[in-house]
Structure formats: C-alpha cells, structure tokens
Design a protein around this motif. Sequence first.
Motif, PDB file in Angstrom:
ATOM      1  N   GLY A  82       0.795  -1.215   0.000  1.00  0.00           N
ATOM      2  CA  GLY A  82       0.000   0.000   0.000  1.00  0.00           C
ATOM      3  C   GLY A  82       0.829   1.267   0.000  1.00  0.00           C
ATOM      4  N   THR A  83       0.212   2.350   0.412  1.00  0.00           N
ATOM      5  CA  THR A  83       0.884   3.655   0.452  1.00  0.00           C
ATOM      6  C   THR A  83       1.958   3.663   1.528  1.00  0.00           C
ATOM      7  OG1 THR A  83      -1.067   4.825  -0.354  1.00  0.00           O
ATOM      8  CG2 THR A  83       0.557   6.121   0.852  1.00  0.00           C
ATOM      9  N   ILE A  84       3.169   4.065   1.143  1.00  0.00           N
ATOM     10  CA  ILE A  84       4.304   4.093   2.063  1.00  0.00           C
ATOM     11  C   ILE A  84       4.649   5.520   2.499  1.00  0.00           C
ATOM     12  CG2 ILE A  84       6.076   4.199   0.259  1.00  0.00           C
ATOM     13  CD1 ILE A  84       6.269   2.064   3.454  1.00  0.00           C
ATOM     14  N   LEU A  85       4.300   6.515   1.636  1.00  0.00           N
ATOM     15  CA  LEU A  85       4.587   7.920   1.948  1.00  0.00           C
ATOM     16  C   LEU A  85       3.768   8.795   1.006  1.00  0.00           C
ATOM     17  CD1 LEU A  85       6.535   9.691   3.763  1.00  0.00           C
ATOM     18  CD2 LEU A  85       8.021   9.832   1.753  1.00  0.00           C
ATOM     19  N   ARG A  86       3.366   9.950   1.506  1.00  0.00           N
ATOM     20  CA  ARG A  86       2.665  10.951   0.689  1.00  0.00           C
ATOM     21  C   ARG A  86       3.463  12.252   0.696  1.00  0.00           C
ATOM     22  NH1 ARG A  86      -1.415   8.322   3.566  1.00  0.00           N
ATOM     23  NH2 ARG A  86      -3.073   7.404   2.263  1.00  0.00           N
ATOM     24  N   PHE A 111      14.464   8.023   2.674  1.00  0.00           N
ATOM     25  CA  PHE A 111      13.568   8.147   1.515  1.00  0.00           C
ATOM     26  C   PHE A 111      13.762   9.551   0.927  1.00  0.00           C
ATOM     27  CE2 PHE A 111       9.338   6.251   0.053  1.00  0.00           C
ATOM     28  CZ  PHE A 111       9.271   7.030  -1.088  1.00  0.00           C
ATOM     29  N   TYR A 112      14.466   9.630  -0.203  1.00  0.00           N
ATOM     30  CA  TYR A 112      14.690  10.916  -0.869  1.00  0.00           C
ATOM     31  C   TYR A 112      13.507  11.153  -1.803  1.00  0.00           C
ATOM     32  CZ  TYR A 112      19.138  10.701   1.358  1.00  0.00           C
ATOM     33  OH  TYR A 112      20.103  10.640   2.330  1.00  0.00           O
ATOM     34  N   ALA A 113      12.660  12.083  -1.388  1.00  0.00           N
ATOM     35  CA  ALA A 113      11.350  12.264  -1.999  1.00  0.00           C
ATOM     36  C   ALA A 113      11.284  13.558  -2.786  1.00  0.00           C
ATOM     37  CB  ALA A 113      10.266  12.263  -0.906  1.00  0.00           C
ATOM     38  N   ASN A 114      10.617  13.476  -3.894  1.00  0.00           N
ATOM     39  CA  ASN A 114      10.489  14.588  -4.821  1.00  0.00           C
ATOM     40  C   ASN A 114       9.042  15.083  -4.810  1.00  0.00           C
ATOM     41  OD1 ASN A 114      11.432  14.871  -8.333  1.00  0.00           O
ATOM     42  ND2 ASN A 114      11.103  16.410  -6.798  1.00  0.00           N
ATOM     43  N   ALA A 115       8.817  16.328  -4.436  1.00  0.00           N
ATOM     44  CA  ALA A 115       7.454  16.833  -4.337  1.00  0.00           C
ATOM     45  C   ALA A 115       7.430  18.331  -4.591  1.00  0.00           C
ATOM     46  CB  ALA A 115       6.882  16.521  -2.949  1.00  0.00           C
ATOM     47  N   LYS A 116       6.230  18.875  -4.713  1.00  0.00           N
ATOM     48  CA  LYS A 116       6.058  20.294  -5.019  1.00  0.00           C
ATOM     49  C   LYS A 116       6.088  21.116  -3.733  1.00  0.00           C
ATOM     50  CE  LYS A 116       3.566  21.362  -8.490  1.00  0.00           C
ATOM     51  NZ  LYS A 116       2.423  21.533  -9.412  1.00  0.00           N
ATOM     52  N   GLU A 117       6.938  22.121  -3.714  1.00  0.00           N
ATOM     53  CA  GLU A 117       7.068  22.985  -2.543  1.00  0.00           C
ATOM     54  C   GLU A 117       5.896  23.956  -2.492  1.00  0.00           C
ATOM     55  OE1 GLU A 117      10.538  25.690  -0.401  1.00  0.00           O
ATOM     56  OE2 GLU A 117      10.557  25.414  -2.577  1.00  0.00           O
ATOM     57  N   ALA A 118       5.194  23.976  -1.372  1.00  0.00           N
ATOM     58  CA  ALA A 118       4.006  24.817  -1.251  1.00  0.00           C
ATOM     59  C   ALA A 118       4.332  26.292  -1.382  1.00  0.00           C
ATOM     60  CB  ALA A 118       3.316  24.542   0.082  1.00  0.00           C
ATOM     61  N   ALA A 128      12.871  11.676   4.094  1.00  0.00           N
ATOM     62  CA  ALA A 128      12.198  11.080   5.244  1.00  0.00           C
ATOM     63  C   ALA A 128      13.030   9.900   5.726  1.00  0.00           C
ATOM     64  CB  ALA A 128      10.790  10.626   4.858  1.00  0.00           C
ATOM     65  N   VAL A 129      12.775   9.438   6.948  1.00  0.00           N
ATOM     66  CA  VAL A 129      13.597   8.377   7.530  1.00  0.00           C
ATOM     67  C   VAL A 129      12.713   7.387   8.279  1.00  0.00           C
ATOM     68  CG1 VAL A 129      14.038   9.637   9.682  1.00  0.00           C
ATOM     69  CG2 VAL A 129      15.686   7.913   8.879  1.00  0.00           C
ATOM     70  N   SER A 130      13.188   6.144   8.329  1.00  0.00           N
ATOM     71  CA  SER A 130      12.482   5.092   9.054  1.00  0.00           C
ATOM     72  C   SER A 130      13.486   4.081   9.573  1.00  0.00           C
ATOM     73  CB  SER A 130      11.470   4.389   8.136  1.00  0.00           C
ATOM     74  OG  SER A 130      10.872   3.274   8.792  1.00  0.00           O
ATOM     75  N   ASP A 131      13.076   3.308  10.578  1.00  0.00           N
ATOM     76  CA  ASP A 131      13.908   2.220  11.085  1.00  0.00           C
ATOM     77  C   ASP A 131      13.705   0.934  10.299  1.00  0.00           C
ATOM     78  OD1 ASP A 131      15.048   3.755  13.141  1.00  0.00           O
ATOM     79  OD2 ASP A 131      13.338   3.360  14.473  1.00  0.00           O
ATOM     80  N   LYS A 132      12.710   0.924   9.400  1.00  0.00           N
ATOM     81  CA  LYS A 132      12.402  -0.273   8.622  1.00  0.00           C
ATOM     82  C   LYS A 132      12.151   0.119   7.168  1.00  0.00           C
ATOM     83  CE  LYS A 132       8.823  -1.317  11.092  1.00  0.00           C
ATOM     84  NZ  LYS A 132       7.631  -2.037  11.603  1.00  0.00           N
ATOM     85  N   THR A 134       9.841  -0.835   5.371  1.00  0.00           N
ATOM     86  CA  THR A 134       8.391  -0.741   5.192  1.00  0.00           C
ATOM     87  C   THR A 134       7.782   0.446   5.917  1.00  0.00           C
ATOM     88  OG1 THR A 134       8.163  -2.299   7.029  1.00  0.00           O
ATOM     89  CG2 THR A 134       8.087  -3.209   4.801  1.00  0.00           C
ATOM     90  N   GLY A 135       8.627   1.277   6.538  1.00  0.00           N
ATOM     91  CA  GLY A 135       8.123   2.453   7.222  1.00  0.00           C
ATOM     92  C   GLY A 135       7.644   2.130   8.636  1.00  0.00           C
ATOM     93  N   PRO A 136       7.002   3.111   9.288  1.00  0.00           N
ATOM     94  CA  PRO A 136       6.588   4.414   8.748  1.00  0.00           C
ATOM     95  C   PRO A 136       7.756   5.385   8.570  1.00  0.00           C
ATOM     96  CG  PRO A 136       6.088   4.289  11.085  1.00  0.00           C
ATOM     97  CD  PRO A 136       6.582   2.924  10.689  1.00  0.00           C
ATOM     98  N   PHE A 137       7.670   6.206   7.518  1.00  0.00           N
ATOM     99  CA  PHE A 137       8.676   7.225   7.235  1.00  0.00           C
ATOM    100  C   PHE A 137       8.185   8.581   7.745  1.00  0.00           C
ATOM    101  CE2 PHE A 137       9.876   3.959   4.228  1.00  0.00           C
ATOM    102  CZ  PHE A 137      11.263   4.031   4.202  1.00  0.00           C
ATOM    103  N   VAL A 138       9.105   9.324   8.355  1.00  0.00           N
ATOM    104  CA  VAL A 138       8.774  10.666   8.850  1.00  0.00           C
ATOM    105  C   VAL A 138       9.822  11.641   8.322  1.00  0.00           C
ATOM    106  CG1 VAL A 138       7.633   9.810  10.913  1.00  0.00           C
ATOM    107  CG2 VAL A 138      10.072  10.317  10.997  1.00  0.00           C
ATOM    108  N   ASP A 139       9.430  12.888   8.171  1.00  0.00           N
ATOM    109  CA  ASP A 139      10.327  13.934   7.683  1.00  0.00           C
ATOM    110  C   ASP A 139      11.573  14.005   8.575  1.00  0.00           C
ATOM    111  OD1 ASP A 139      11.553  16.180   6.665  1.00  0.00           O
ATOM    112  OD2 ASP A 139       9.794  17.467   6.811  1.00  0.00           O
ATOM    113  N   ALA A 140      12.748  13.842   7.957  1.00  0.00           N
ATOM    114  CA  ALA A 140      13.994  13.813   8.728  1.00  0.00           C
ATOM    115  C   ALA A 140      14.548  15.197   9.022  1.00  0.00           C
ATOM    116  CB  ALA A 140      15.044  12.993   7.980  1.00  0.00           C
ATOM    117  N   ARG A 141      14.059  16.230   8.332  1.00  0.00           N
ATOM    118  CA  ARG A 141      14.615  17.576   8.466  1.00  0.00           C
ATOM    119  C   ARG A 141      13.603  18.590   8.975  1.00  0.00           C
ATOM    120  NH1 ARG A 141      18.834  19.642   5.398  1.00  0.00           N
ATOM    121  NH2 ARG A 141      17.511  21.450   4.989  1.00  0.00           N
ATOM    122  N   GLY A 142      12.374  18.442   8.544  1.00  0.00           N
ATOM    123  CA  GLY A 142      11.388  19.480   8.815  1.00  0.00           C
ATOM    124  C   GLY A 142      11.473  20.626   7.835  1.00  0.00           C
TER     125      GLY A 142
END
Length: 325
Positions: A82-86, A111-118, A128-132, A134-142
């Motif tokens: 399923g969905t791993i990151l949005r 997870f080096y993610a490519n997205a549109k900057e608001a 984003a970063v995770s210990d696995k 399969t996630g969950p991945f969270v923003d590593a920088r903010g």
Amino acid sequence: MKRLVLGGMLALASGMAAQAQPAAPGSNPILRDQFTADPAALVVGDTVYLYVGHDVSDDERYRMPDWLLYSSKDMKHWTPHGTILRPTDFAWSKGDAYASQVVEKGGKFYFYANAKEAATGSMAIGVAVSDKPTGPFVDARGSVLITNAMTPQGQHGWSDIDPTVLIDDDGTPWLMWGNGNCFRAKLKPNMIELDGPIEEVKLTRYEEGPWLHKHGKTYYVTYASRERGPKEPETISYATAPAVTGPWTYRGELTGPAENSGTIHPAIIAFKGKDYFFYHDGTLTIGDKKGGSYRRAVRVERLFYNADGTMKPVAQTAAGVSGRP
C-alpha cells in the motif's frame, strides 16, 4: 452445419479460456493492481523492496498522490504494502509524488522524496527516515533539502526532480538529480544535509531520472535521454566513470523508448547473484482505463554486463523474468 457451429463455439471458448489465463509470475508488467511508475528498488537481505510512484490521472497530466511499496523474495511474486509515503507528509509540500529513492545506512532507511514545494510551487527534494524499509517514514529535516533557488542553472520549476543516492565504498553518500540539467552534491554522514557545493554534471543527451550504481570498480549513471525536442520519446542511456565525481564517459543507449509512454525511468540492482533493470511503460489496462504516458506500469528485465564493463542493451519483453533469459 451443426458440427461447424459447434466447432466454432468450441474454438471461441478455447480462445477465451486462453486469454483468461493469468500472466506467468515475473512477466511484464510486474505490478498490475495499480498504475505505477518511476521504480526505485532496494535490496535488504533476501528481499527486494520496490518503491513506485502511483498514477491516478483521468486526463492529460500527471496526478501522483503517493508512493506505493511492493516486495519480493524471488523477483516474480510481488506483495503489495500500500501507500508508504505521501508528499503531504512533508509540512513544506503540497503534492505530486514524482520519482524518488530509498537507501539504507547505519540501520536506517532514507527516503529521498520529490514533491512540489508549497511556498514556491516548484519541485523540490526532501528526505524522510524510518527504522524499517516498510516504514513508517517521517520527515527527517522538517525543511526542504534541495530547492529550485539552489540550482539557478535550471530552466524551469521542475529542474529539481528525480533524486538518486549512492553510498560510496568509503561511506560517503552522493546525491544526483535534475531535469534538463543534471546536478550532484555530497551529503553529510547524517544523510540529511549537503556537505559542499552543488555541481552540474554534463551528460550526453541527458533529460532526467538518473540512477547511480557501482559494478566492480566502475561507477554508472543510467538516465532518461533524448535528442532535444518536446515530442521525442525518452530512451535510456548511460555513462561510466572511475569515481562518482567523474569523468563520465557516454556509453550509448541501454534501451529504446517505452511502449505507449513518452517517459521511461531506470533502476538497477543486483539480487541473489543476478542483475536486474526496472523501468516503466504505458501498456497496462485496468478495467476500463487504458495505460499511457500518464497511466504507466512498472516492468523488469535481466541485465547483463560485457567483459569490458559496459552493459548489454536491454530488450523490453512481455516475458520479463518469468523464464530463462
């Protein structure tokens, strides 16, 4: 006459039964439950994790709301996670899940993610970063790692897309990305900050979608390429070098254009003693929705190297890895 009619009915039934037969495991496209694109594969132990973009377009534009994850232990049977990151999991982003990549370092998965900057409406790169895997991945920088303002050589608001990361033998992580222009930067050991300037890499016929890997003592960058022209379909080309910093030598095309898709995107891994090449095309139909440049499907082929380190051209096949090469 009855015999002719009966024979015709039997032949029709036989043909329908043949068409209804499920595809052989490992045949292309390998993912058939969703429209998927921009594959990024990661090997962890005895498992391949395949992170993909998710095409949901109903019109002639890209609509990619999230990244999906699949896994396999044999390259033939794929389990959906399923969905791993949005993109909206990043506070700075407002959408568009373009090509990305996950790499492992120190027991963590980045997870080096490519997205549109608001704030600007331009494409940007975060992590984003995770210990696995399969996630969950969270923003590593903010905050954003690469913004459009950091690459003034770029010609448009989507110059900063398609990140790929290679961790060199000495532990140094390198980031490469870009549309129209290819950029490279060293990352700090923490994997979430730049460690030096952004440099432009000159690659023959470069368009977008770089993928870094190493085989033996040789470094490879494989990428979507084309002769300059807005309606020319992309092919896959590659270059080799003695180091990530180059010099890069163009080695030619690895594949021709993807069927029924203007784009194509590479990923290369070694798994259980064999090498594999992932890409996408536009041949899948799901229900009443036909594939195309905005509804794509991920595929995979075996990859082979020549004695001199160059890669053999890859044929795009329906069989994929379902049988012997």
